[in-house]
Design a protein around this motif. Structure first.
Motif, PDB file in Angstrom:
ATOM      1  N   LEU A 153       0.757  -1.219  -0.217  1.00 17.94           N
ATOM      2  CA  LEU A 153      -0.123  -0.209   0.052  1.00 17.94           C
ATOM      3  C   LEU A 153       0.935   1.350   0.116  1.00 17.94           C
ATOM      4  CD1 LEU A 153      -2.654  -1.028   2.545  1.00 17.94           C
ATOM      5  CD2 LEU A 153      -3.221  -0.523   0.002  1.00 17.94           C
ATOM      6  N   ALA A 154       1.786   1.487   0.758  1.00 18.83           N
ATOM      7  CA  ALA A 154       2.521   2.515   0.786  1.00 18.83           C
ATOM      8  C   ALA A 154       3.469   2.785  -0.627  1.00 18.83           C
ATOM      9  CB  ALA A 154       3.884   2.161   1.872  1.00 18.83           C
ATOM     10  N   GLU A 155       4.074   1.625  -1.077  1.00 21.42           N
ATOM     11  CA  GLU A 155       4.407   1.757  -2.502  1.00 21.42           C
ATOM     12  C   GLU A 155       3.324   2.203  -3.533  1.00 21.42           C
ATOM     13  OE1 GLU A 155       5.965  -2.299  -3.175  1.00 21.42           O
ATOM     14  OE2 GLU A 155       7.970  -1.643  -2.422  1.00 21.42           O
ATOM     15  N   ASP A 156       2.330   1.588  -3.339  1.00 21.62           N
ATOM     16  CA  ASP A 156       1.405   2.312  -4.361  1.00 21.62           C
ATOM     17  C   ASP A 156       0.783   3.598  -4.033  1.00 21.62           C
ATOM     18  OD1 ASP A 156       1.191  -0.173  -5.590  1.00 21.62           O
ATOM     19  OD2 ASP A 156      -0.748  -0.762  -4.359  1.00 21.62           O
ATOM     20  N   MET A 157       1.070   3.991  -3.058  1.00 18.74           N
ATOM     21  CA  MET A 157       0.515   5.372  -2.637  1.00 18.74           C
ATOM     22  C   MET A 157       1.839   6.469  -2.508  1.00 18.74           C
ATOM     23  SD  MET A 157      -1.998   4.441   0.711  1.00 18.74           S
ATOM     24  CE  MET A 157      -2.097   6.379   1.092  1.00 18.74           C
ATOM     25  N   ASN A 158       2.869   5.788  -3.101  1.00 14.71           N
ATOM     26  CA  ASN A 158       4.040   6.477  -3.125  1.00 14.71           C
ATOM     27  C   ASN A 158       4.586   7.431  -1.925  1.00 14.71           C
ATOM     28  OD1 ASN A 158       4.535   6.216  -5.889  1.00 14.71           O
ATOM     29  ND2 ASN A 158       3.101   7.610  -6.427  1.00 14.71           N
ATOM     30  N   CYS A 159       4.376   6.486  -0.940  1.00 17.55           N
ATOM     31  CA  CYS A 159       4.847   6.940   0.431  1.00 17.55           C
ATOM     32  C   CYS A 159       5.763   6.216   1.320  1.00 17.55           C
ATOM     33  CB  CYS A 159       3.701   7.445   1.427  1.00 17.55           C
ATOM     34  SG  CYS A 159       2.587   6.066   1.684  1.00 17.55           S
ATOM     35  N   ILE A 160       6.378   5.051   0.567  1.00 25.39           N
ATOM     36  CA  ILE A 160       7.270   4.273   1.164  1.00 25.39           C
ATOM     37  C   ILE A 160       8.507   4.763   1.742  1.00 25.39           C
ATOM     38  CG2 ILE A 160       8.564   3.592  -0.887  1.00 25.39           C
ATOM     39  CD1 ILE A 160       7.420   0.926   1.639  1.00 25.39           C
ATOM     40  N   ASP A 161       9.104   5.762   1.198  1.00 27.72           N
ATOM     41  CA  ASP A 161      10.292   6.315   1.703  1.00 27.72           C
ATOM     42  C   ASP A 161       9.751   6.972   3.068  1.00 27.72           C
ATOM     43  OD1 ASP A 161      11.452   5.557  -0.485  1.00 27.72           O
ATOM     44  OD2 ASP A 161      11.880   7.510  -1.383  1.00 27.72           O
ATOM     45  N   GLU A 162       8.830   7.527   3.168  1.00 25.88           N
ATOM     46  CA  GLU A 162       8.485   8.217   4.682  1.00 25.88           C
ATOM     47  C   GLU A 162       8.000   7.233   5.260  1.00 25.88           C
ATOM     48  OE1 GLU A 162       6.697   9.295   1.495  1.00 25.88           O
ATOM     49  OE2 GLU A 162       7.711  11.015   1.144  1.00 25.88           O
ATOM     50  N   LEU A 163       7.398   6.100   5.088  1.00 28.65           N
ATOM     51  CA  LEU A 163       7.154   5.199   6.071  1.00 28.65           C
ATOM     52  C   LEU A 163       8.332   4.363   6.576  1.00 28.65           C
ATOM     53  CD1 LEU A 163       5.393   3.129   7.463  1.00 28.65           C
ATOM     54  CD2 LEU A 163       5.167   1.562   5.318  1.00 28.65           C
ATOM     55  N   SER A 164       9.380   4.265   5.739  1.00 30.99           N
ATOM     56  CA  SER A 164      10.656   3.700   5.991  1.00 30.99           C
ATOM     57  C   SER A 164      11.385   4.486   7.118  1.00 30.99           C
ATOM     58  CB  SER A 164      11.655   3.546   4.970  1.00 30.99           C
ATOM     59  OG  SER A 164      10.867   2.493   3.964  1.00 30.99           O
ATOM     60  N   TYR A 165      11.330   5.964   6.712  1.00 32.47           N
ATOM     61  CA  TYR A 165      12.117   7.099   7.647  1.00 32.47           C
ATOM     62  C   TYR A 165      11.276   6.798   9.019  1.00 32.47           C
ATOM     63  CZ  TYR A 165      15.056   8.849   4.134  1.00 32.47           C
ATOM     64  OH  TYR A 165      16.047   8.887   2.799  1.00 32.47           O
ATOM     65  N   PHE A 166      10.105   6.832   8.898  1.00 32.47           N
ATOM     66  CA  PHE A 166       9.266   6.504  10.353  1.00 32.47           C
ATOM     67  C   PHE A 166       9.643   5.482  11.051  1.00 32.47           C
ATOM     68  CE2 PHE A 166       5.623   4.578  12.445  1.00 32.47           C
ATOM     69  CZ  PHE A 166       5.233   5.672  13.419  1.00 32.47           C
ATOM     70  N   VAL A 167       9.706   4.105  10.341  1.00 33.47           N
ATOM     71  CA  VAL A 167      10.226   2.996  10.936  1.00 33.47           C
ATOM     72  C   VAL A 167      11.478   3.159  11.570  1.00 33.47           C
ATOM     73  CG1 VAL A 167      10.547   0.498  10.572  1.00 33.47           C
ATOM     74  CG2 VAL A 167       8.382   1.523   9.807  1.00 33.47           C
ATOM     75  N   LEU A 168      12.287   3.756  10.878  1.00 37.34           N
ATOM     76  CA  LEU A 168      13.888   3.970  11.296  1.00 37.34           C
ATOM     77  C   LEU A 168      13.661   4.721  12.626  1.00 37.34           C
ATOM     78  CD1 LEU A 168      16.921   3.606  10.974  1.00 37.34           C
ATOM     79  CD2 LEU A 168      16.948   5.704   9.463  1.00 37.34           C
ATOM     80  N   ARG A 169      13.043   6.000  12.625  1.00 35.87           N
ATOM     81  CA  ARG A 169      12.911   6.699  13.671  1.00 35.87           C
ATOM     82  C   ARG A 169      12.511   5.888  14.858  1.00 35.87           C
ATOM     83  NH1 ARG A 169      11.215  10.381  10.191  1.00 35.87           N
ATOM     84  NH2 ARG A 169       9.119   9.954  10.613  1.00 35.87           N
TER      85      ARG A 169
END
Length: 146
Positions: A7-23
């Motif tokens: 879903l995050a890839e489809d919505m083009n927010c995978i990078d933001e999600l990844s940085y959130f998970v990292l934080r």
């Protein structure tokens, strides 16, 4: 996780999600370190798109600094496809992260078509073999492969 990532890839927010998970992972590691006192490591999966980002190093270092996590306590997991397509900025980012003390591992190795000879040339610290190669099989073929 597979659904959320898709879903995050489809919505083009995978990078933001990844940085959130990292934080969140770094912050939680700091809490556990304070509470339990163990020398803890955190491992986070990164999608291929992050390795093309100019700001990758700054974002990762910012997360580590904010949480008070030393770089050597972070392991970034990449897919076999990222490892194989490392050219230009991707390879530069991977090398720079390793120079900072961050460990890089290939996750689910054996799912793609990577030759073992590439492992010598790649800037990685660990290879995590795909689960399908670690399960038993007829004549225990998987055990011999692993």
């Amino acid at each position: 996780p597979e659904v959320v990532v898709a879903l995050a890839e489809d919505m083009n927010c995978i990078d933001e999600l990844s940085y959130f998970v990292l934080r969140e992972s770094c912050n939680q590691r700091a809490v556990w370190q304070e509470r339990f006192g163990y020398h803890l490591f955190v491992s986070v999966n990164f999608p291929p798109s992050l390795f093309q980002a100019k700001e990758l190093e700054d974002e990762v270092l910012g997360c580590l600094r904010t949480a008070g996590v030393p770089p050597y306590c972070l392991e970034i997991e990449i897919t076999e496809s990222v490892a194989m397509s490392t050219s230009g900025r991707e390879l530069q980012n991977i090398n720079r992260l390793r120079e900072l003390g961050i460990r890089i591992s290939i996750d689910d190795f054996g799912m793609g078509h990577t030759s073992l000879r590439y492992l010598r040339a790649l800037p990685i610290d660990k290879v995590k073999i795909d689960r399908s190669l670690t399960f038993g099989s007829l004549n225990d073929v998987n055990r011999h492969i692993v």
